[in-house]
Structure formats: structure tokens, C-alpha cells
Design a protein around this motif. Structure first.
Motif, mmCIF file in Angstrom:
data_model
loop_
_atom_site.group_PDB
_atom_site.id
_atom_site.type_symbol
_atom_site.label_atom_id
_atom_site.label_comp_id
_atom_site.label_asym_id
_atom_site.label_seq_id
_atom_site.Cartn_x
_atom_site.Cartn_y
_atom_site.Cartn_z
ATOM 1 N N GLY A 157 0.818 -1.209 0.000
ATOM 2 C CA GLY A 157 0.000 0.000 0.000
ATOM 3 C C GLY A 157 0.852 1.260 0.000
ATOM 4 O O GLY A 157 0.501 2.257 0.616
ATOM 5 N N GLN A 158 2.000 1.186 -0.685
ATOM 6 C CA GLN A 158 2.912 2.341 -0.739
ATOM 7 C C GLN A 158 3.478 2.524 -2.133
ATOM 8 O O GLN A 158 3.644 1.561 -2.858
ATOM 9 C CB GLN A 158 4.123 2.112 0.160
ATOM 10 N N SER A 159 3.802 3.763 -2.450
ATOM 11 C CA SER A 159 4.423 4.042 -3.734
ATOM 12 C C SER A 159 5.413 5.195 -3.561
ATOM 13 O O SER A 159 5.080 6.213 -2.948
ATOM 14 C CB SER A 159 3.312 4.414 -4.716
ATOM 15 N N ARG A 160 6.620 5.020 -4.046
ATOM 16 C CA ARG A 160 7.630 6.087 -3.932
ATOM 17 C C ARG A 160 7.455 7.085 -5.063
ATOM 18 O O ARG A 160 7.355 6.681 -6.219
ATOM 19 C CB ARG A 160 9.037 5.498 -4.006
ATOM 20 N N LEU A 161 7.404 8.340 -4.749
ATOM 21 C CA LEU A 161 7.314 9.369 -5.783
ATOM 22 C C LEU A 161 8.691 9.977 -5.993
ATOM 23 O O LEU A 161 9.273 10.547 -5.068
ATOM 24 C CB LEU A 161 6.343 10.484 -5.380
ATOM 25 N N LEU A 181 0.775 11.636 2.004
ATOM 26 C CA LEU A 181 2.062 11.788 1.310
ATOM 27 C C LEU A 181 3.085 12.173 2.367
ATOM 28 O O LEU A 181 2.902 13.151 3.100
ATOM 29 C CB LEU A 181 1.980 12.862 0.220
ATOM 30 N N GLU A 182 4.140 11.384 2.443
ATOM 31 C CA GLU A 182 5.171 11.614 3.471
ATOM 32 C C GLU A 182 6.464 12.058 2.825
ATOM 33 O O GLU A 182 6.900 11.449 1.840
ATOM 34 C CB GLU A 182 5.495 10.291 4.176
ATOM 35 N N GLY A 183 7.100 13.055 3.398
ATOM 36 C CA GLY A 183 8.421 13.449 2.944
ATOM 37 C C GLY A 183 9.392 12.295 3.145
ATOM 38 O O GLY A 183 9.270 11.539 4.119
ATOM 39 N N PHE A 184 10.324 12.131 2.203
ATOM 40 C CA PHE A 184 11.288 11.034 2.292
ATOM 41 C C PHE A 184 12.359 11.398 3.315
ATOM 42 O O PHE A 184 12.976 12.457 3.233
ATOM 43 C CB PHE A 184 11.919 10.793 0.914
ATOM 44 N N ILE A 185 12.554 10.540 4.295
ATOM 45 C CA ILE A 185 13.545 10.796 5.353
ATOM 46 C C ILE A 185 14.850 10.107 4.975
ATOM 47 O O ILE A 185 14.881 8.899 4.739
ATOM 48 C CB ILE A 185 13.054 10.246 6.724
ATOM 49 N N ASP A 186 15.908 10.884 4.958
ATOM 50 C CA ASP A 186 17.220 10.341 4.597
ATOM 51 C C ASP A 186 17.867 9.798 5.882
ATOM 52 O O ASP A 186 18.772 10.393 6.430
ATOM 53 C CB ASP A 186 18.049 11.475 3.983
ATOM 54 N N HIS A 189 19.646 4.690 9.708
ATOM 55 C CA HIS A 189 19.122 3.357 10.000
ATOM 56 C C HIS A 189 17.787 3.461 10.723
ATOM 57 O O HIS A 189 17.352 4.567 11.070
ATOM 58 C CB HIS A 189 20.128 2.514 10.790
ATOM 59 N N GLU A 190 17.146 2.296 10.903
ATOM 60 C CA GLU A 190 15.837 2.255 11.552
ATOM 61 C C GLU A 190 15.956 1.495 12.866
ATOM 62 O O GLU A 190 16.663 0.494 12.940
ATOM 63 C CB GLU A 190 14.816 1.544 10.654
ATOM 64 N N ILE A 191 15.247 1.983 13.872
ATOM 65 C CA ILE A 191 15.227 1.274 15.154
ATOM 66 C C ILE A 191 13.769 1.142 15.632
ATOM 67 O O ILE A 191 12.879 1.820 15.108
ATOM 68 C CB ILE A 191 16.048 2.012 16.248
ATOM 69 N N VAL A 254 7.142 0.869 18.683
ATOM 70 C CA VAL A 254 7.300 2.188 18.051
ATOM 71 C C VAL A 254 8.509 2.127 17.123
ATOM 72 O O VAL A 254 9.607 1.784 17.563
ATOM 73 C CB VAL A 254 7.516 3.302 19.103
ATOM 74 N N GLU A 255 8.292 2.415 15.840
ATOM 75 C CA GLU A 255 9.381 2.379 14.855
ATOM 76 C C GLU A 255 9.887 3.798 14.602
ATOM 77 O O GLU A 255 9.094 4.715 14.392
ATOM 78 C CB GLU A 255 8.887 1.808 13.530
ATOM 79 N N PHE A 256 11.205 3.944 14.622
ATOM 80 C CA PHE A 256 11.827 5.262 14.414
ATOM 81 C C PHE A 256 12.814 5.206 13.251
ATOM 82 O O PHE A 256 13.483 4.191 13.041
ATOM 83 C CB PHE A 256 12.674 5.662 15.630
ATOM 84 N N ILE A 265 9.531 9.429 14.218
ATOM 85 C CA ILE A 265 8.694 8.225 14.368
ATOM 86 C C ILE A 265 8.064 7.866 13.030
ATOM 87 O O ILE A 265 7.432 8.699 12.373
ATOM 88 C CB ILE A 265 7.602 8.432 15.438
ATOM 89 N N ASN A 266 8.242 6.609 12.614
ATOM 90 C CA ASN A 266 7.596 6.123 11.394
ATOM 91 C C ASN A 266 6.174 5.685 11.719
ATOM 92 O O ASN A 266 5.218 6.217 11.179
ATOM 93 C CB ASN A 266 8.411 4.971 10.790
ATOM 94 N N GLU A 267 6.031 4.727 12.639
ATOM 95 C CA GLU A 267 4.680 4.305 12.999
ATOM 96 C C GLU A 267 4.661 3.585 14.330
ATOM 97 O O GLU A 267 5.706 3.200 14.850
ATOM 98 C CB GLU A 267 4.055 3.440 11.901
ATOM 99 N N ILE A 268 3.448 3.423 14.867
ATOM 100 C CA ILE A 268 3.298 2.665 16.112
ATOM 101 C C ILE A 268 2.408 1.450 15.835
ATOM 102 O O ILE A 268 1.557 1.486 14.954
ATOM 103 C CB ILE A 268 2.709 3.523 17.260
HETATM 104 P P1 AMP Z 1 6.020 1.434 6.684
HETATM 105 O O1 AMP Z 1 5.069 0.435 6.095
HETATM 106 O O2 AMP Z 1 5.421 2.789 6.859
HETATM 107 O O3 AMP Z 1 6.658 0.911 7.935
HETATM 108 O O4 AMP Z 1 7.224 1.588 5.636
HETATM 109 C C1 AMP Z 1 8.004 0.498 5.221
HETATM 110 C C2 AMP Z 1 9.454 0.925 5.025
HETATM 111 O O5 AMP Z 1 9.541 1.942 3.995
HETATM 112 C C3 AMP Z 1 10.083 1.553 6.253
HETATM 113 O O6 AMP Z 1 10.582 0.572 7.131
HETATM 114 C C4 AMP Z 1 11.192 2.399 5.620
HETATM 115 O O7 AMP Z 1 12.311 1.593 5.293
HETATM 116 C C5 AMP Z 1 10.550 2.901 4.341
HETATM 117 N N1 AMP Z 1 9.913 4.212 4.582
HETATM 118 C C6 AMP Z 1 8.652 4.409 5.014
HETATM 119 N N2 AMP Z 1 8.376 5.720 5.164
HETATM 120 C C7 AMP Z 1 9.498 6.382 4.828
HETATM 121 C C8 AMP Z 1 9.867 7.776 4.790
HETATM 122 N N3 AMP Z 1 8.992 8.749 5.095
HETATM 123 N N4 AMP Z 1 11.123 8.085 4.397
HETATM 124 C C9 AMP Z 1 12.016 7.116 4.066
HETATM 125 N N5 AMP Z 1 11.727 5.795 4.073
HETATM 126 C C10 AMP Z 1 10.492 5.414 4.454
#
Ligand code: AMP
Length: 357
Positions: A157-161, A181-186, A189-191, A254-256, A265-268
Motif C-alpha cells: 500500500g505504498q508508492s515512492r514518488l 504523502l510523506e516526505g522522504f527521510i534520509d 538506520h531504523e530502530i 514504536v518504529e523510528f 517516528i515512522n509508525e506505532i
Molecule cells: P512502513 O510500512 O510505513 O513501515 O514503511 C516500510 C518501510 O519503507 C520503512 O521501514 C522504511 O524503510 C521505508 N519508509 C517508510 N516511510 C518512509 C519515509 N517517510 N522516508 C524514508 N523511508 C520510508
């Protein structure tokens, strides 16, 4: 607060996958019984639970009978239909609570909640109409990520623009459903942090784990995660804040995203989490026992990590490596009892101890 559940009390679990299975095993170790509610046939959790109800979530009669047969209800996934919750909640306590579910089911509600607590998320814009899409692309720009507001998991359910992507067709590919629409985070790493809160409001968090994904699915979680002491503390404090604000009972993930100067924070996830499986061999009390203790009204364990550890998921036919993996004395094996090793399917995981904490 409810009285602590006595031995032989029954915990009802919605969802019969591997998370439900490991919750049922933890409950069993504590002398508690489990009853699984799952629409699919042959749920992995069914092999280790005391009882299984196989019925769809719109079966009012089955839901009522299930709720009447248990003492408390919890779940292994967040997309529980609202009408099923209405039926269940009228009969028995459901933990974690409805607000936690509603907050995490919708990416926009989730981000509004997190930012209201002063926590940082990726820049975002809500999209429900084509005018919203144009405004969102103008505000957020590219690169960015278009995500469905609901029902996304494991990168689905995601698409990179990219700057040359046509946003209209990207949105059409996602079915023109409400999106963010989420800004791409550079990030470097993810924790993730797995935290727990008890019925008396006690909060305990496990150490942050560092996550690596492969093909959109979690591949490894490694402890300790690379981060500064202050980032470590910030991640724990953010998790505690979320748990308290939601008046949460149970385990939450909690994913960061980690960048050199921020934690975003990416999601909970209002449940036990794949990135918390390392706790089974890295701590005395793991995330599954912690969750069962919380919903049973018991005190929590202290969450202390005794070992450095790497969790690796076994996806599809990787489960066939078990004969080799089981020779390694530092490896804890956890298999889910799924008969069919389909490509992309989570079949089990291993926790390899790499040294003392
Ligand atoms: P999600 O389903 O939201 O957890 O996204 C799956 C994966 O896509 C994440 O674990 C990241 O590796 C990548 N991702 C999601 N959102 C972003 C973002 N805003 N910027 C950069 N990478 C992202």
C-alpha cells in the motif's frame, strides 16, 4: 484496575498467526489458558491454544460466545473491524483500548496524535481528493512516499514518488483511496522500541533494536542498536509518553528513523511486534510474557537485556536451513508450525546471542 487474573483464567486472543501463537505459549507458561478467534482455517496459534473459534468477524453469535468464554480479550493485529469490537467490548474488557487501535489504524490520525505530543514525524499531507493530491505534492515535493491511510503493512500500500513520477497515476495504482504523502527521510538506520504498560500505569521499555528490511519485510533486528545515549533515552521517553497518553495496557511497538540529529517516528503498532522477538532470548521476560502480564493485571517484568542478540526472520524456504541453524548453541530457534513454506511467508525466526549485554 481489574484484579489480577487467577491461574486457569482465560485470555481471548483475536488473530491466530505467529504473534497469537507466541502469546498463547507465554500465557500457558504463566498457568493461564487461551482462546483464539480467527477467521482463517488452521491458524498457527490454534496448535498451542486451549480453544479456537473459526468464524468471520461479522459473526455476531460466534463473537458473543467467544467473549462469554474468556476473562479478558486482547489481539495480535490492529485492523479489527469496529462492529466486532462493539460486540466484544460490551461483554469483556478489550486491551489495549479502542483509542490505541483507532490511532494506529489510520496514518493521519496517528501522525496528528504523535505531533500533538511534541514528537517528530515525517512531514506529511492528507489526500482524499485530486485537489489534495496537487496541494500535497506542492507542499511535500519529491522524493516522497505515498501511503494508504489504512491497511498498509510490510511496505504494502505504498508508492515512492520520484521527481519524474506522475502522482495521479501513483495514486490511481493505490486505488485512489485516502492516502498520506510523506516526505522522504534520509535516515542512516531504523530502530524500534517495544514498550509495555500495566493496568496500574507502570511503564517498562526494552532496549531499542536496530532493524534491517529486505523486500519490504523485516529481515534482522540487532541489539544493541547504533545510537547515542541521548537518542536511546529520547526513544524510550517517546515510547513512555505514547503509552501514558493512550492509557495503554499491554505491549506496543514504536518504529523510528534515525538521522544524525533527530529521531523521527515512522509508525506505532498496538501489539507485540516482530522487531521485539529478540527479547525471547535476550531478556528473562520477553515481550509476549510482558503483554500477557499486562492484560492479566499482573506486575510487569523489568525488561532488562542480559545479552547482545540478532534476530533473523526465516522467510519462505529459509526455514529449510533449520538443520544447520539448530547446530549452533548460540541460536534460539522459534518456528511457527506453518505447513506451507510459501515465498514471502514468515515461517519462523532465530535469535543468535552474540555476547553479554
Ligand atoms: P512502513 O510500512 O510505513 O513501515 O514503511 C516500510 C518501510 O519503507 C520503512 O521501514 C522504511 O524503510 C521505508 N519508509 C517508510 N516511510 C518512509 C519515509 N517517510 N522516508 C524514508 N523511508 C520510508
Amino acid at each position: 484496575m481489574n484484579n489480577p487474573l487467577p491461574p486457569n483464567a482465560t485470555i481471548g486472543i483475536l488473530g491466530g498467526g505467529q504473534l497469537g501463537r507466541m502469546l498463547a505459549v507465554a500465557a500457558s507458561r504463566l498457568g493461564l489458558k487461551t482462546h483464539i478467534f480467527e477467521p482463517g482455517e488452521i491458524p498457527p496459534a490454534g496448535q498451542v491454544a486451549d480453544k479456537v473459534t473459526t468464524a468471520p468477524y461479522d459473526d455476531h453469535f460466534a463473537l458473543t460466545a467467544f467473549a462469554m468464554s474468556v476473562d479478558v480479550i486482547t489481539f495480535e493485529f490492529e485492523n479489527i473491524p469496529t462492529h466486532a469490537l462493539d460486540v466484544l467490548e460490551a461483554i469483556r474488557p478489550v486491551m489495549p483500548n479502542r483509542r490505541a487501535l483507532a490511532t494506529s489504524q489510520d496514518r493521519v490520525t496517528e501522525k496528528e496524535f504523535l505531533t500533538s505530543l511534541g514528537l517528530q514525524c515525517a512531514p506529511y499531507a492528507n489526500i482524499e481528493t485530486s485537489e489534495d493530491l496537487t496541494a500535497a505534492v506542492e507542499k511535500i515535493g519529491a522524493p516522497s512516499i505515498l501511503k494508504t491511510r489504512r491497511f498498509g503493512y510490510d511496505g504494502k500500500g505504498q508508492s515512492r514518488l520520484k521527481p519524474d513520477t506522475n502522482p495521479t497515476s501513483a495514486w490511481a495504482d493505490l486505488g485512489n483511496t485516502p492516502c498520506v504523502l510523506e516526505g522522504f527521510i534520509d535516515f542512516t538506520h531504523e530502530i524500534s522500541v517495544i514498550g509495555a504498560r500495566s493496568q496500574s500505569g507502570e511503564v517498562v521499555c526494552f532496549d531499542p533494536g536496530e532493524n534491517v528490511h529486505r523486500d519490504g519485510i523485516l529481515h534482522t533486528t540487532t541489539l544493541p542498536a547504533r545510537m547515542s545515549k541521548s537518542q536511546h533515552m529520547d526513544a524510550i521517553l517517546a515510547t513512555g509518553k505514547i503509552l501514558n497518553e493512550l492509557d495503554y495496557v499491554g505491549v506496543l511497538g514504536v518504529e523510528f528513523f534515525v538521522t544524525p540529529h533527530s529521531l523521527i517516528i515512522n509508525e506505532i503498532a498496538p501489539r507485540v511486534h516482530n522487531s521485539g522477538h529478540w527479547t525471547q532470548n535476550g531478556c528473562v521476560i520477553d515481550q509476549f510474557e510482558q503483554h500477557i502480564r499486562a492484560v492479566a493485571g499482573w506486575p510487569l517484568g523489568d525488561g532488562k537485556r542480559h545479552s547482545n542478540v540478532t534476530m533473523t526472520n526465516l522467510i519462505g524456504d529459509e526455514v529449510n536451513d533449520v538443520a544447520t541453524l539448530s547446530k549452533d548453541a548460540a541460536v534460539g530457534l522459534h518456528l511457527y508450525g506453518k505447513a506451507d513454506a510459501k515465498a514471502g511467508r514468515k515461517m519462523g525466526h532465530v535469535n543468535k546471542i552474540t555476547g553479554p549485554a
